[in-house]
Design a protein around this motif. Structure first.
Motif, PDB file in Angstrom:
ATOM      1  N   ARG A  32      -7.812 -43.934   6.184  1.00 26.43           N
ATOM      2  CA  ARG A  32      -9.136 -44.306   5.684  1.00 26.43           C
ATOM      3  C   ARG A  32      -8.995 -45.328   4.556  1.00 26.43           C
ATOM      4  O   ARG A  32      -8.038 -45.292   3.778  1.00 26.43           O
ATOM      5  CB  ARG A  32      -9.909 -43.076   5.196  1.00 26.43           C
ATOM      6  N   PHE A  33      -9.962 -46.218   4.488  1.00 23.92           N
ATOM      7  CA  PHE A  33      -9.976 -47.296   3.507  1.00 23.92           C
ATOM      8  C   PHE A  33     -10.363 -46.748   2.139  1.00 23.92           C
ATOM      9  O   PHE A  33     -11.338 -46.014   2.008  1.00 23.92           O
ATOM     10  CB  PHE A  33     -10.975 -48.362   3.971  1.00 23.92           C
ATOM     11  N   VAL A  34      -9.579 -47.085   1.135  1.00 20.83           N
ATOM     12  CA  VAL A  34      -9.792 -46.584  -0.228  1.00 20.83           C
ATOM     13  C   VAL A  34      -9.951 -47.772  -1.169  1.00 20.83           C
ATOM     14  O   VAL A  34      -9.179 -48.737  -1.093  1.00 20.83           O
ATOM     15  CB  VAL A  34      -8.604 -45.711  -0.689  1.00 20.83           C
TER      16      VAL A  34
ATOM     17  N   LEU B 298      -0.831 -54.769   8.850  1.00 19.18           N
ATOM     18  CA  LEU B 298      -2.247 -54.486   9.085  1.00 19.18           C
ATOM     19  C   LEU B 298      -2.938 -55.825   9.317  1.00 19.18           C
ATOM     20  O   LEU B 298      -2.620 -56.809   8.639  1.00 19.18           O
ATOM     21  CB  LEU B 298      -2.892 -53.815   7.873  1.00 19.18           C
ATOM     22  N   LEU B 299      -3.869 -55.874  10.239  1.00 19.66           N
ATOM     23  CA  LEU B 299      -4.665 -57.084  10.405  1.00 19.66           C
ATOM     24  C   LEU B 299      -5.926 -56.926   9.563  1.00 19.66           C
ATOM     25  O   LEU B 299      -6.735 -56.026   9.804  1.00 19.66           O
ATOM     26  CB  LEU B 299      -5.031 -57.316  11.868  1.00 19.66           C
ATOM     27  N   LEU B 300      -6.053 -57.795   8.562  1.00 21.51           N
ATOM     28  CA  LEU B 300      -7.142 -57.679   7.599  1.00 21.51           C
ATOM     29  C   LEU B 300      -7.858 -59.007   7.425  1.00 21.51           C
ATOM     30  O   LEU B 300      -7.242 -60.076   7.522  1.00 21.51           O
ATOM     31  CB  LEU B 300      -6.589 -57.237   6.234  1.00 21.51           C
ATOM     32  N   ARG B 301      -9.144 -58.923   7.161  1.00 21.33           N
ATOM     33  CA  ARG B 301      -9.899 -60.109   6.770  1.00 21.33           C
ATOM     34  C   ARG B 301      -9.266 -60.670   5.493  1.00 21.33           C
ATOM     35  O   ARG B 301      -8.752 -59.919   4.656  1.00 21.33           O
ATOM     36  CB  ARG B 301     -11.356 -59.725   6.539  1.00 21.33           C
TER      37      ARG B 301
ATOM     38  N   THR C  22     -13.013 -53.934   9.012  1.00 21.38           N
ATOM     39  CA  THR C  22     -14.386 -54.380   9.248  1.00 21.38           C
ATOM     40  C   THR C  22     -14.711 -54.679  10.702  1.00 21.38           C
ATOM     41  O   THR C  22     -15.889 -54.798  11.056  1.00 21.38           O
ATOM     42  CB  THR C  22     -14.669 -55.653   8.439  1.00 21.38           C
ATOM     43  N   GLY C  23     -13.682 -54.862  11.544  1.00 17.47           N
ATOM     44  CA  GLY C  23     -13.927 -55.268  12.923  1.00 17.47           C
ATOM     45  C   GLY C  23     -14.170 -56.752  13.082  1.00 17.47           C
ATOM     46  O   GLY C  23     -14.468 -57.221  14.190  1.00 17.47           O
TER      47      GLY C  23
ATOM     48  N   LEU D  60      -9.646 -46.742   9.726  1.00 23.01           N
ATOM     49  CA  LEU D  60      -9.127 -47.968  10.309  1.00 23.01           C
ATOM     50  C   LEU D  60      -9.085 -47.887  11.832  1.00 23.01           C
ATOM     51  O   LEU D  60      -8.823 -46.817  12.408  1.00 23.01           O
ATOM     52  CB  LEU D  60      -7.707 -48.253   9.798  1.00 23.01           C
ATOM     53  N   ALA D  61      -9.337 -49.001  12.495  1.00 26.70           N
ATOM     54  CA  ALA D  61      -9.117 -49.121  13.930  1.00 26.70           C
ATOM     55  C   ALA D  61      -7.626 -49.425  14.122  1.00 26.70           C
ATOM     56  O   ALA D  61      -7.127 -50.437  13.625  1.00 26.70           O
ATOM     57  CB  ALA D  61      -9.969 -50.244  14.503  1.00 26.70           C
TER      58      ALA D  61
END
Length: 311
Positions: free
Chosen positions: A261-263, A239-242, A211-212, A286-287
């Motif tokens: 890509r996000f699935v 992975l850095l995730l919210r 999401t950034g 993903l970034a």
């Protein structure tokens, strides 16, 4: 890898920090600095970082393998390392930072502090303390770097090896390589959980890969292959995730495909009759970290799709 020389850094600390941690069994420690303005660049991962006590205790009393350096809010340092920061509570740690900064303590301030994160720390008993007054100018109050290609650096390397042999470490650990080999060499450190969290956070530029989002308190370092299922504390396994996306990732409602890509699984809608926000992110690329070796490991991603994802 054998090298002609490696760097050694000797950082100055207080007796309270040393005694607090030496009484515990820890796999990593945060050797923090109260100021958070300059990044530590004296070592590369795998080189030796040693502890020296403040004068008049002019002794090196232990050390560890350098793992990672960062500047982070004190709240993140506490969440990542807890009492491995050398304090019994976050309030105690805040008080020490304020004292070293010579300012009133404010328990609402999220101080930025410098972190030198060390793996496999060792704490010598007093009879192994290494006197260093003849190699240390009284004006040095933070730390000093050495090179094993020079006399003082080689003296430190040999003295550490001798003491590690006298107080053996686990035979299968990276630190054992320091004791085993005569020539100075870089030793690949085994990252701990706290180091993993900070290193993944830095590697992704402190933004959620999907999401950034940049609000640090809601960002998590997620393991791609679960640690309990054989995954390691390696940046390429992270992975850095919210926080909400991290929970869905761990439970298999979302994953990442081979093209990064996000699935999102249809099970999210079936199980909760909701999830519009996440479906809007479907297909988002993903970034990724700038450093190629820090990017998601393809085998770890495959493991997640095959073993966790609710297809």
């Amino acid at each position: 890898m054998s090298l002609e020389s490696v760097k050694i850094y000797v950082g100055v600390t207080d007796l309270d920090w040393f005694e607090f941690l030496s009484a515990r069994s820890v796999d990593e420690v945060n050797f923090w600095q109260p100021g958070g303005r300059s990044q530590f660049r004296a070592l590369q991962p795998g080189e030796l970082f040693l502890f020296k006590l403040h004068s008049p205790n002019n002794f090196i009393v232990g050390g560890g393998l350098f793992g990672h350096a960062s500047i982070v809010p004190i709240s993140l340092a506490w969440e990542a390392f807890g009492d491995k920061n050398g304090a019994a509570s976050l309030d105690e740690m805040r008080g020490r930072v304020a004292r070293y900064r010579r300012e009133p303590v404010d328990f609402r301030t999220d101080y930025s502090i410098g972190c030198r994160i060390l793996e496999q720390p060792f704490f010598w008993p007093r009879d192994l303390w290494l006197p260093i007054a003849d190699r240390w100018a009284p004006s040095i109050v933070v730390g000093k770097g050495f090179d094993t290609g020079e006399a003082d650096g080689r003296f430190l390397w040999d003295a550490v090896r001798e003491r590690l042999t006298a107080a053996p470490v686990g035979a299968s650990t990276p630190l054992a390589e320091v004791a085993r080999y005569g020539d100075p060499r870089l030793v690949r450190p085994r990252l701990g959980q706290g180091t993993f969290r900070v290193a993944v956070t830095d590697s992704y530029g402190r933004r959620c890969a999907v999401t950034g989002e940049r609000t640090l308190p809601v960002l998590d370092a997620a393991h791609i292959r679960a640690y309990g299922a054989g995954g390691q504390h390696e940046v390429s396994n992270g992975l850095l995730l919210r926080t909400d996306i991290h929970k869905l990732f761990d439970r298999g409602y979302v994953t990442v495909d081979a093209d990064h890509r996000f699935v999102v699984s249809q099970r999210l809608r079936e199980d909760f009759q909701n999830g519009r926000h996440y479906y809007e992110l479907e297909g988002q690329r993903l970034a990724l970290p700038v450093r190629v070796d820090n990017r998601p490991d393809i085998d770890a991603l495959r493991w997640h799709r095959e073993e966790r994802y609710l297809a």
